[in-house]
Design a protein around this motif. Structure first.
Motif, short mmCIF file in Angstrom:
data_model
loop_
_atom_site.label_atom_id
_atom_site.label_comp_id
_atom_site.label_asym_id
_atom_site.label_seq_id
_atom_site.Cartn_x
_atom_site.Cartn_y
_atom_site.Cartn_z
N THR A 10 0.44 -1.18 -0.12
CA THR A 10 0.29 -0.64 -0.19
C THR A 10 1.12 1.06 -0.04
OG1 THR A 10 -2.01 -1.33 1.26
CG2 THR A 10 -2.05 1.33 1.41
N LEU A 11 2.17 1.03 0.80
CA LEU A 11 3.14 2.38 0.55
C LEU A 11 3.52 2.57 -0.52
CD1 LEU A 11 3.93 4.51 2.71
CD2 LEU A 11 6.16 2.47 2.95
N LEU A 12 4.13 1.75 -1.02
CA LEU A 12 4.49 2.23 -2.75
C LEU A 12 3.52 2.16 -3.55
CD1 LEU A 12 6.90 -1.04 -2.40
CD2 LEU A 12 7.73 0.81 -2.13
N PHE A 13 2.90 1.49 -3.44
CA PHE A 13 1.20 2.22 -4.51
C PHE A 13 1.48 3.59 -4.13
CE2 PHE A 13 -3.32 3.13 -4.49
CZ PHE A 13 -3.22 2.75 -6.17
N ASN A 14 1.03 3.74 -3.32
CA ASN A 14 0.76 5.06 -2.78
C ASN A 14 1.72 5.96 -2.88
OD1 ASN A 14 -1.94 5.23 -1.66
ND2 ASN A 14 -1.30 4.94 0.40
N ILE A 15 3.26 6.08 -3.04
CA ILE A 15 4.14 6.22 -3.56
C ILE A 15 3.98 6.68 -4.93
CG2 ILE A 15 6.55 6.82 -3.74
CD1 ILE A 15 6.68 5.42 -0.83
N TYR A 16 3.64 5.39 -5.59
CA TYR A 16 4.12 5.65 -7.35
C TYR A 16 2.72 6.38 -8.10
CZ TYR A 16 5.58 3.99 -11.78
OH TYR A 16 5.75 4.28 -13.13
N PHE A 17 1.52 6.06 -7.06
CA PHE A 17 0.19 7.23 -7.89
C PHE A 17 0.34 8.02 -7.74
CE2 PHE A 17 -3.69 8.51 -6.59
CZ PHE A 17 -4.58 8.24 -7.61
N TYR A 18 0.93 8.60 -6.52
CA TYR A 18 0.79 10.88 -5.82
C TYR A 18 2.36 10.90 -7.14
CZ TYR A 18 -1.64 10.30 -2.87
OH TYR A 18 -3.48 10.05 -2.32
N MET A 19 3.75 10.32 -7.56
CA MET A 19 4.66 10.15 -8.00
C MET A 19 4.04 10.95 -9.93
SD MET A 19 7.36 7.86 -7.43
CE MET A 19 8.30 7.52 -8.64
N ILE A 20 2.44 9.89 -9.75
CA ILE A 20 1.96 10.17 -11.44
C ILE A 20 1.07 11.03 -11.28
CG2 ILE A 20 0.60 8.76 -12.86
CD1 ILE A 20 1.12 5.86 -12.53
N ILE A 21 0.76 11.54 -10.11
CA ILE A 21 -0.12 12.99 -10.26
C ILE A 21 1.14 14.06 -10.52
CG2 ILE A 21 -1.04 14.28 -8.75
CD1 ILE A 21 -3.01 11.55 -8.27
N ILE A 22 1.83 14.13 -9.28
CA ILE A 22 3.02 15.29 -9.45
C ILE A 22 3.55 15.58 -10.88
CG2 ILE A 22 5.27 15.68 -8.78
CD1 ILE A 22 4.76 14.48 -5.86
N TYR A 23 3.82 14.10 -11.15
CA TYR A 23 4.26 14.26 -13.07
C TYR A 23 3.67 14.93 -13.37
CZ TYR A 23 6.98 12.95 -17.10
OH TYR A 23 7.15 13.09 -18.41
N VAL A 24 2.06 14.61 -13.76
CA VAL A 24 1.52 15.01 -14.81
C VAL A 24 0.87 16.09 -14.22
CG1 VAL A 24 -1.43 15.19 -14.93
CG2 VAL A 24 -0.23 13.26 -15.56
N LEU A 25 0.82 16.39 -13.57
CA LEU A 25 0.63 18.65 -13.02
C LEU A 25 1.93 19.23 -13.18
CD1 LEU A 25 -0.83 17.73 -9.12
CD2 LEU A 25 -1.84 18.85 -11.30
N MET A 26 3.15 18.92 -13.24
CA MET A 26 4.75 19.06 -13.83
C MET A 26 4.40 19.86 -15.48
SD MET A 26 6.98 17.64 -11.61
CE MET A 26 8.53 18.02 -12.59
N SER A 27 3.52 19.12 -15.92
CA SER A 27 3.28 18.75 -17.08
C SER A 27 3.00 20.73 -17.55
CB SER A 27 2.36 18.14 -17.92
OG SER A 27 1.15 18.21 -17.79
N TRP A 28 1.88 21.22 -16.67
CA TRP A 28 1.54 22.27 -17.03
C TRP A 28 2.80 23.38 -17.18
CZ3 TRP A 28 -3.01 21.69 -13.68
CH2 TRP A 28 -4.49 20.85 -13.88
N LEU A 29 3.90 23.06 -16.18
CA LEU A 29 4.92 24.27 -15.63
C LEU A 29 6.64 23.15 -16.56
CD1 LEU A 29 4.24 25.16 -12.37
CD2 LEU A 29 3.33 26.20 -14.36
#
Length: 90
Positions: A10-29
């Protein structure tokens, strides 16, 4: 023992899940993606996202919904893995 494995997964899943979200949000900048953290996230997340981008074309040429589908698939895979682990240990 199964509880410890579930906690780690669960911890590894959450880390990777948020890594994807941050990476997608970084596409705006775009300048942020050129930083060390942006490049590191790209190396970790892009291999998972690229098959989805090949299958799902952007909407109107701009809106990429493939990360959303990738997050759903990741969540389904996590639930399936948890089911398998609990089936084996209980």
């Amino acid at each position: 023992m199964a509880q410890n494995i579930d906690t780690i997964l669960t911890l590894l899943f959450n880390i990777y899940f948020y890594m994807i979200i941050i990476y997608v949000l970084m596409s705006w900048l775009p300048n942020i993606r050129e930083s060390f953290i942006g490049e590191l996230l790209g190396k970790l997340v892009e291999p998972y996202l690229s098959p989805f981008r090949k299958i799902i074309p952007p909407i109107f040429g701009m809106l990429d919904i493939s990360p959303i589908v990738a997050l759903f698939v990741l969540q389904f895979a996590m639930q399936g893995l948890r089911f398998i682990i609990f089936s084996l240990f209980f």
